[in-house]
Design an enzyme around this catalytic site. Structure first.
Site, PDB file in Angstrom:
ATOM      1  N   ASP A   1      31.622  37.030  34.919  1.00  0.00           N
ATOM      2  CA  ASP A   1      31.752  38.337  35.566  1.00  0.00           C
ATOM      3  C   ASP A   1      32.389  39.367  34.647  1.00  0.00           C
ATOM      4  O   ASP A   1      32.206  40.549  34.805  1.00  0.00           O
ATOM      5  CB  ASP A   1      32.558  38.220  36.874  1.00  0.00           C
ATOM      6  CG  ASP A   1      33.875  37.490  36.654  1.00  0.00           C
ATOM      7  OD1 ASP A   1      34.218  37.225  35.483  1.00  0.00           O
ATOM      8  OD2 ASP A   1      34.566  37.179  37.642  1.00  0.00           O
TER       9      ASP A   1
ATOM     10  N   ASP B   1      32.242  29.869  36.342  1.00  0.00           N
ATOM     11  CA  ASP B   1      33.580  30.422  36.482  1.00  0.00           C
ATOM     12  C   ASP B   1      34.200  29.854  37.742  1.00  0.00           C
ATOM     13  O   ASP B   1      33.479  29.358  38.595  1.00  0.00           O
ATOM     14  CB  ASP B   1      33.454  31.940  36.712  1.00  0.00           C
ATOM     15  CG  ASP B   1      33.645  32.678  35.416  1.00  0.00           C
ATOM     16  OD1 ASP B   1      33.840  31.983  34.425  1.00  0.00           O
ATOM     17  OD2 ASP B   1      33.571  33.912  35.403  1.00  0.00           O
TER      18      ASP B   1
ATOM     19  N   THR C   1      36.974  31.715  39.692  1.00  0.00           N
ATOM     20  CA  THR C   1      37.307  32.791  40.626  1.00  0.00           C
ATOM     21  C   THR C   1      36.073  33.535  41.093  1.00  0.00           C
ATOM     22  O   THR C   1      35.314  34.034  40.282  1.00  0.00           O
ATOM     23  CB  THR C   1      38.269  33.771  39.935  1.00  0.00           C
ATOM     24  OG1 THR C   1      39.306  33.005  39.359  1.00  0.00           O
ATOM     25  CG2 THR C   1      38.827  34.760  40.925  1.00  0.00           C
TER      26      THR C   1
END
Length: 1253
Positions: free
Chosen positions: A819, A497, A499
Site C-alpha cells: 500500500d 502485508d 495491516t
C-alpha cells in the site's frame, strides 16, 4: 469576503475576464515553466509573494475557494479543466479495414472475385462437351447461370467474418475505455474549500484550489507550495533525474503535475491544470505533432532531416571501414554531435517537440548495442499468450501444408483425368473452363487453410480476459494490466502485508504503560498525573498529520469514522477516550506554526515535530516503534510526573514486562516521547538527525489492536489447499507479526516454519562482503513464513529471490500486496502486484497490476479463481477447436483426393469456421469460475496447454466424427436412399447427400461444444450449464441459424431442404457425441502411453546460444516473439489478428506510457496515466539503505514484467529556452563520462534519461 467580491464582479465578467482574476492563463503558464529560485523570483517580482498570487486568484491560503458552483465554472472557463481529452477511438470502419488486412481473407477475396468473373464466361455450347467429363453434364441451363452464386457467397461470408471481428474489437475497445475511465474516477484528491478539507475527483480541481499533498500522492496539477514538512518529490517522470528533489518555500516551491510525493506533506496553490499544466503541455506536443507537421515547410524540413540522416549513415559506414575498432569515448562523441545537430534541426514551431520526439526515430542517436537491445522485447509477455502464439503458429504450419497438398492433389487428379484418361487435347475455348476448375480447387485449398488456422485463439483469450476483468470488478479486483488476471491463476506464492490486508485496519489503543503502571485497558483520565496528561495530549495532537481526524459516525450508534493514517487515528481516539479534544490543541498550534517536522518514513520508523516556545527554546515530540524509540530514551516519566533516568536494565525490564506481552497478543506497540532544547544551548543543527533524535524522555507506551478480518483465515486456508504459500511481510514487531500470523492460519503451532526479522534475514542472505547470494536465499525462503520489521528493500529482495530461485523445478510465480510508496519496487518486481484501493498511495497503485478496491485478502483468492478460470476457458476452447480442425481438414483433404471435390463447400467451411471460432470462443470463454478450481495445485509456467486427457478427448471425438462423416459420404446414398452427390459436375445443383453430410457435421460440433465444457475428465458435462446464459443462447442460436441455412440456404450454401426424418437422423448422430464422450471418459488416460501433450511455452534450452546472450538482461523469454522471429509465418490468419486484439490489451496494459501514446490512441486517455511508472529506485530515497544487491546492479531496477519496453521519461522541453537548466552540450559531456565509467543497463533511470535525450 470572497463571496461578495465574486458577486460584485459577476457582470463585469462579460466585458473583461482579466478584471476578475488579476492573472492571465498565459502568465501562469510561463510561471510554471520556471524552476526553483527563478520561479520564486518571478513570484516576488509579479505578485509580491505566494499570498499575493493567492489573492489575485481570489483564493485564501487557509480557507481555500468558496466552492460555489458558479465560481468553479468560471475558473474552468478561464483557466481550463483538469482533463486532457483522449485521442478519438478508432471508428468502426477503421476496425473493419484492419480486419480486412488479414492475409488469408485477402487470398479468399481475390479467389472469389476470379471465380465470380469466370462464372459469367460461357464456351460455345457444342464445344462444352469437348472440355471433359467434369465440365459437361449440366442438364439445367438455369443452374449453369447460377455459377456466380458461390463466388458471391464467399465474398459475403468474408464480409460477415470481417464485421464480426471488427465488432468484437470495437466492443473490447469500448470496454477498456470504460475501465480506464473507471480507474480515473477512482482517483480523488484532498483540497480545502470553504475552510473544509474535502476529497474531490481529480478532474474537478481548478486553478486557485488549495490542495493538500502527502506522502504517496501523484500530483494532479501544477502548483506553488504554501506550506510544507520535509517534502521530497520524485520528478523523474518529467526530468529523467531519479534523485528526489527537496521542496522548500525559500528555495524550490514549484510542484509539477505527474510527479510523485516520496516523503513529507504540504499544501499547494493550484496554478495550472489539464492541457496547461507541464504534463498537459507535453501531451499536446506529443499529440499535436501529427497535425502541426502538415504544412509544407515542415514537410520540407522532414525531407531535409531524412537526407541528412542518410548522409550521416553513409559517413558512419565509411568511418567504420576506416577504423574497425573504436573506443567507447569516440563513439559517444559522435553521438554527442548527432544529438546537438538534431537539436538544431528540431521542429521549431512545435515548441521543441522536434527535440522531444526525435530520439524515437533516430537511427544514429543510439549506438549499435543499445539499438540491438531495444529491438528485443524488454518484458515478458503473458505466459498464456506465448504458449498460444506458439501453438497457433504450429497449427498454422500444419494447415498450410495440408491446404497446399489438397490443391496439388486436386489439380493433379483433374489433369490426369482430363488429359490422360480421357485423352483430350487442350482446346483454346476451354481454357476459361479449366481456369474455373483451378480457381475452384484453389478456393477449396484456401478454405482448408481457413478452417485449419485457429484464429479464434487470440479472440478467445481476449474475450475470456475481458469478460473476467469485467466480472472481477464485482469481486473488488480492479485489473490494470489484462494479463495479470491470467498470471494470477499460476501464482504459487503470495507475499502479503499485514495491516489492512489481513487485518481490518481499524486501530484502537487497548493497553497503556504510563507512569510506571501497565494498564490492560485504557485508564480513567484521573489515574494519569496532570503533567503527563498535558504532554501526552499535546504530543499526540501536534505530532500527527493534520489530515488525520476522528469524525462522527455515519449512522447513529456506529463507530466513529477514522480519516487518514490509521495508527494516528488510534492515538487520536485514545485522546478522545481520555475525554480531551485534540482539535483545540491543533487550533492553538496550526500547521504553519510547527517549527520543523521529521515525517515518518521506512528508515526512521518514527515521526517527530518541533515546536518553538516563546522564550526561544524548543520542544520536540516523537512517536515511533517502541523498541527503536526506547533505545533513544535516557529518561522516563514516573507516577509523579517527574522524569527519572532510564538505564539499560530498566529498558530491558520494560521490553520484557510490557512490550513483549503486548506484542504476543498481536498488539502494535508505539512509544511516545519528548525532548526539550533549552534556549541557553543555542540553535541545534536540525539537519543532523542522529543528534536531534537522542536523549528523549519516554512519556508512555501504548498497545494498539488491529483485529484480523473475520474472512481472512478461511481465505488463507483456501490458498494453502490450492497449493499457494502465503507469507506475511510486515514492518511490525516480530512478536506481533507471529501472533497475527497464527490467528490468520499462516503458521500453526508446532510447524517447522521460520519467522525472521529484517536484520536477521539480511544477515543470513549476505556473504562476508555484504553481497546477496541466491544460494543463501534458496536455503531460507522455502521455510520462511513471516518477515517482520522489514524494510522495503527486504521485501524487494525476498520477492526477487523467490522469483529467481531454481531449486524447485517450477519457477515460482509470486504475487505481492502493498500500500505504501516504498512498496513500489516490490510490486513492480512481482509477477502480479496488488495495491490497496482504500489505504494505498497513488505510487503503489501505479506500480501495481490489480487494485483491491476493498483492501481485503479474500479478494485475492477470487483473483486466483478467475485466473485459473481463464486458463481453463482457453483449454476448453482449444479442445473444441482442435477437434473441429482435425475433422474438417481430414474430411476436406480426403474428400478432395477421392472425389475430386471437397464434401464441405467453401461457404459451408466459412460458416463452420464462424461457429467454432467466434461463437465458440464467446460461449466457452465466458464460463463462470467455481470453487472446484481451488482444489488443484497451480499449473505452473511450463504446463502444456493441451494435457494428455484433452488430447485423448480430441482424438477420441475426431475418430467418432470422421467415422460418421465418411460413412455418410461413401454410403449415405444407400442409407437414406437418395442420389449420390459425389463426382458432380462444375455447376451442378446442390445435392441432398452433401447437405446431410454438412448438417450432421455441424450437429456434431454443437453437441461436442457441450462436451468441451469439461477438460479434466469429469462425467457430468451439463454441470452448471444454466449458470452460463451466453453459452446456452449461443448453442441455441447456432442451431436455429443452421436450420435456416439448410432449409432456405439454397445455392449460396450448396444446401437442399431436408425432411423431418433426415433432420432427426442428423440430430441423433450429433447427440451420439455426448454418449461417445462418456465412453472416452471411461478409458483411463494413464493406459494410453502414446498420447503426447502440446502447447508448451518455449523452453530456455530450445533457444540458440546467440539469442540467449541477447536476452541476458531480460527477466523472461517472450515465447511468442521467439517463435514468430524464427517462424516468420505470414500466412497464419490468426496472427494477423492477434495484433488487433492485443493492441487494445497493450494500450491498457502499458498503463499509458507517453511514447507508446504515439502509436496507441487509447494510451492518451488521461493526464494521470501519463507518468505511470515513476523511475523510482529504492536506494535513491535514503542513502542509508544498503543497495539491494551491490554486485547485480541491473536487477536493482524494478522492471515490470508482462508489458512492453519501459516508458522513457520524456525530457521536459518548454517553449522558453532559459528553462533548460543545463546546457545540452555539458549534459552530453557529463553523460559520456558516466557512460564510460559504468555501462548502464536498459531500464535504469540514467539509461532512460539518455535515450530520451
Amino acid at each position: 469576503m470572497a463571496r461578495n467580491s465574486f458577486r460584485g464582479s459577476k457582470y463585469k465578467a462579460e466585458t473583461n475576464h482579466d478584471a476578475d482574476f488579476n492573472c492571465t492563463l498565459k502568465e501562469l503558464r510561463s510561471l510554471m515553466e520556471l524552476r526553483g529560485p527563478e520561479g520564486l523570483q518571478r513570484i516576488q517580482e509579479c505578485y509580491g509573494d505566494v499570498q499575493g498570487l493567492c489573492s489575485r486568484l481570489k483564493s485564501s491560503t487557509t480557507e481555500g475557494l468558496s466552492g460555489h458552483a458558479d465560481d468553479i465554472a468560471r475558473r474552468k472557463e478561464e483557466f481550463g479543466k483538469n482533463f486532457i481529452p483522449p485521442k478519438k477511438p478508432k471508428t468502426f470502419l477503421q476496425l473493419v479495414w484492419e480486419a480486412l488486412q488479414d492475409v488469408t481473407l485477402i487470398i479468399l477475396e481475390v479467389a472469389a472475385i476470379i471465380s465470380l468473373g469466370l462464372s459469367f464466361y460461357r464456351p460455345p455450347e457444342t464445344e462444352r462437351e469437348n472440355c471433359g467429363r467434369a465440365a459437361g453434364g449440366v442438364e439445367d441451363e438455369g443452374e449453369a447461370e447460377a455459377g456466380w452464386i458461390e463466388g458471391a457467397a464467399i465474398l459475403l461470408s468474408v464480409i460477415c467474418v470481417v464485421l464480426v471481428t471488427a465488432f468484437n474489437d470495437w466492443s473490447k475497445e469500448k470496454q477498456f475505455r470504460g475501465l480506464q475511465s473507471r480507474i480515473e474516477q477512482e482517483q480523488k484528491f484532498t483540497v480545502i474549500r470553504g475552510g473544509q478539507v474535502i476529497q474531490i475527483p481529480v478532474t474537478e480541481i481548478v486553478v486557485g484550489d488549495i490542495a493538500q499533498v502527502k506522502y504517496g500522492d501523484l500530483l494532479p496539477a501544477d502548483g506553488v507550495l504554501i506550506q510544507c514538512n520535509d517534502l521530497k518529490i520524485d520528478e523523474s517522470s518529467l526530468t529523467g533525474e531519479s534523485d528526489h528533489v527537496k521542496k522548500t518555500l525559500d528555495k524550490d516551491a514549484m510542484l509539477l503535475s505527474g510527479t510523485h510525493v516520496m516523503e513529507g506533506s504540504g499544501r499547494m496553490l493550484v496554478t495550472a491544470v489539464g492541457v496547461n499544466s507541464q504534463t498537459g503541455i507535453i501531451f499536446t506536443l506529443l499529440g499535436g505533432g501529427d497535425e502541426d507537421c502538415d504544412n509544407e515547410e515542415e514537410k520540407e524540413e522532414k525531407e531535409k532531416r531524412k537526407r541528412e540522416k542518410e548522409e550521416k549513415k553513409k559517413e558512419k559506414e565509411r568511418k567504420k571501414k576506416e577504423k574497425k575498432e573504436k573506443s567507447k569515448k569516440s563513439k559517444n562523441t559522435d553521438k554527442k554531435h548527432d544529438g546537438s545537430e538534431k537539436k538544431k534541426d528540431g521542429c521549431p514551431d512545435q515548441d521543441g517537440a522536434g527535440v522531444d520526439t526525435e530520439p524515437l526515430s533516430s537511427e544514429d542517436g543510439i549506438d549499435g548495442a543499445v539499438k540491438k537491445k531495444s529491438s528485443l522485447p524488454k518484458k515478458e509477455k503473458s505466459v498464456l499468450q506465448g504458449k498460444l502464439t506458439k501453438l497457433a503458429v504450429q497449427i498454422g504450419k500444419a494447415g498450410l501444408f495440408m491446404s497446399a497438398l489438397t490443391v496439388i492433389i486436386l489439380v493433379a487428379l483433374f489433369l490426369v483425368d482430363t488429359f490422360w484418361i480421357q485423352g483430350l487435347p487442350w482446346i483454346k475455348d476451354c481454357t476459361p473452363v479449366y481456369i474455373q476448375f483451378f480457381v475452384k480447387f484453389f478456393i477449396i485449398g484456401v478454405t482448408v487453410l481457413v478452417v485449419a488456422v485457429p484464429e479464434g485463439l487470440p479472440l478467445a483469450v481476449t474475450i475470456s480476459l475481458a469478460y473476467s476483468v469485467k466480472k472481477m470488478m464485482k469481486d473488488n479486483n480492479l485489473v490494470r494490466h489484462l494479463d495479470a488476471c491470467e498470471t494470477m491463476g499460476n501464482a504459487t506464492a503470495i507475499c502479503s502485508d499485514k495491516t489492512g490486508t489481513l487485518t481490518m485496519n481499524r486501530m484502537t489503543v487497548v493497553q497503556v504503560y504510563v507512569g510506571d503502571r501497565h494498564y490492560r485497558k485504557v485508564p480513567e483520565p484521573d489515574l494519569i498525573p496532570g503533567k503527563i496528561m498535558d504532554l501526552l495530549i499535546t504530543g499526540i495532537s501536534v505530532n500527527s498529520a493534520y489530515t488525520t481526524k476522528i469524525m462522527s459516525p455515519e449512522k447513529e450508534g456506529g463507530l466513529p469514522r477514522q480519516v487518514g493514517n490509521k495508527t494516528e487515528c488510534a492515538l487520536l481516539g485514545f485522546v478522545v477516550d481520555l475525554r480531551r479534544d485534540y482539535q483545540i490543541i491543533r487550533n492553538e498550534y496550526p500547521e504553519e506554526k510547527l517549527f520543523k517536522v521529521y515525517t515518518f518514513n521506512s528508515v526512521r520508523k518514527s515521526m517527530s515535530t518541533v515546536l518553538k516556545n516563546y522564550d526561544g527554546s524548543y520542544r520536540m515530540f516523537s512517536k515511533g516503534a517502541s523498541e527503536i524509540l526506547l533505545k533513544k530514551c535516557c529518561k522516563i516519566l514516573t507516577a509523579s510526573g517527574e522524569p527519572k533516568f532510564f538505564k539499560h536494565r530498566d529498558r530491558d525490564d520494560v521490553m520484557k514486562m510490557v512490550i513483549e506481552p503486548m506484542a504476543s497478543e498481536g498488539l502494535r506497540t508505539i512509544c511516545l516521547a519528548y525532548r526539550d532544547f533549552p534556549a541557553s544551548e543555542g540553535e541545534p543543527d536540525w539537519d543532523n538527525e542522529t543528534d536531534i533524535l537522542t536523549g528523549l524522555t519516554c512519556i508512555c507506551v501504548v498497545g494498539i489492536e488491529d483485529p484480523v478480518r473475520p474472512e481472512v483465515p478461511d481465505a488463507i486456508r483456501k490458498c494453502q489447499r490450492a497449493g499457494i504459500t502465503v507469507r506475511m511481510v510486515t514492518g511490525d514487531n516480530i512478536n506481533t507479526a507471529r501472533a497475527i500470523a497464527t490467528k490468520c492460519g499462516i503458521i500453526h503451532p508446532g510447524d517447522d516454519f521460520v519467522c525472521l526479522e529484517g536484520k536477521e534475514f539480511n544477515r543470513r542472505i549476505r556473504n562476508e562482503l555484504g553481497e546477496i547470494e541466491q544460494e543463501r536465499i534458496d536455503r531460507l525462503w522455502p521455510k520462511l513464513r513471516v518477515l517482520a520489521r522489514s524494510s522495503p528493500t527486504d521485501k524487494h529482495t525476498l520477492v526477487k529471490g523467490i522469483i529467481d530461485s531454481t531449486i524447485i523445478e517450477q519457477r515460482q510465480v509470486v504475487a505481492v500486496t502493498g500500500d505504501g510508496t516504498n512498496d513500489g519496487p516490490a510490486l513492480k518486481k512481482a509477477d502480479v502486484g496488488f495495491a490497496m484501493g482504500i489505504a494505498g498511495t497513488d505510487v503503489a497503485k501505479e506500480a501495481s497490476d490489480i487494485i483491491l478496491t476493498d483492501d481485503n485478502f479474500s479478494s485475492i483468492v477470487k483473483a486466483v479463481m478467475w485466473g485459473r478460470n481463464v486458463y481453463d476457458s482457453i483449454s476448453k476452447f482449444l479442445q473444441f477447436q482442435l477437434t473441429v480442425n482435425v475433422v474438417a481438414v481430414i474430411v476436406a483433404f480426403t474428400g478432395a483426393c477421392i472425389t475430386q471435390d471437397s464434401p464441405l463447400k467453401a461457404v459451408q467451411m466459412l460458416w463452420v469456421n464462424l461457429i467454432m471460432d467466434t461463437f465458440a470462443s464467446l460461449a466457452l470463454a465466458t464460463e463462470p469460475p467455481t470453487e472446484a478450481l481451488l482444489l488443484r495445485k497451480p499449473y505452473g509456467r511450463n504446463k502444456p496447454l493441451i494435457s494428455r486427457t484433452m488430447m485423448k478427448n480430441i482424438l477420441g471425438h475426431a475418430i467418432y466424427q470422421l467415422t460418421i462423416i465418411f460413412t455418410l459420404l461413401f454410403a449415405g446414398e444407400q442409407i437414406f436412399d437418395i442420389d449420390s452427390g459425389r463426382n458432380a459436375p462444375l455447376h451442378a445443383p446442390p445435392s441432398e447427400h452433401y447437405t446431410i453430410v454438412f448438417n450432421t457435421f455441424v450437429m456434431m460440433q454443437l453437441f461436442n461444444e457441450i462436451n468441451a465444457r469439461k477438460i479434466h475428465g469429469e462425467r457430468n458435462v451439463f454441470d452448471g450449464i444454466f449458470n452460463n446464459l451466453i453459452f446456452c443462447s449461443i448453442v441455441f442460436g447456432t442451431f436455429i441459424i443452421q436450420i435456416v441455412i439448410v432449409q432456405f440456404g439454397g445455392k449460396p450454401f450448396s444446401c437442399v431442404g431436408l425432411s423431418i426424418d433426415q433432420w432427426l437422423w442428423c440430430v441423433f448422430l450429433g447427440f451420439g457425441c455426448l454418449l461417445w464422450g462418456q465412453l472416452i471418459t471411461t478409458i483411463p488416460t494413464s493406459r494410453l502411453k502414446f498420447l503426447k501433450t502440446a502447447g508448451h511455452g518455449t523452453q530456455k534450452e530450445e533457444i540458440p546460444e546467440e539469442e540467449l546472450e541477447e536476452m541476458d538482461d531480460l527477466d523472461e523469454i517472450d515465447h511468442a516473439e521467439m517463435e514468430l522471429r524464427r517462424g516468420q509465418v505470414l500466412w497464419c490468419r490468426g496472427l494477423q489478428r492477434i495484433q488487433t486484439q492485443i493492441r487494445v490489451v497493450n494500450a491498457f496494459r502499458d498503463a499509458m506510457s507517453p511514447y507508446e501514446g504515439l502509436e496507441t490512441p487509447e494510451s492518451r486517455s488521461s493526464i494521470h496515466n501519463f507518468m505511470t511508472h515513476p523511475e523510482f529506485r529504492i536506494e535513491d530515497s535514503e542513502p542509508a539503505i544498503p543497495l539491494i544487491d551491490e554486485t547485480d546492479q541491473e536487477e536493482d531496477i524494478p522492471i515490470k514484467r508482462n508489458a512492453f519496453p519501459p516508458p522513457l521519461p520524456p525530457v521536459l522541453s518548454s517553449p522558453n529556452q532559459n528553462n533548460n537548466a543545463i546546457d545540452s552540450r555539458s549534459l552530453h559531456r557529463h553523460k559520456d563520462m558516466i557512460k564510460t565509467a559504468i555501462p548502464q543497463p536498459p531500464g535504469s533511470p540514467l539509461h532512460s534519461l539518455e535515450t530520451s535525450l
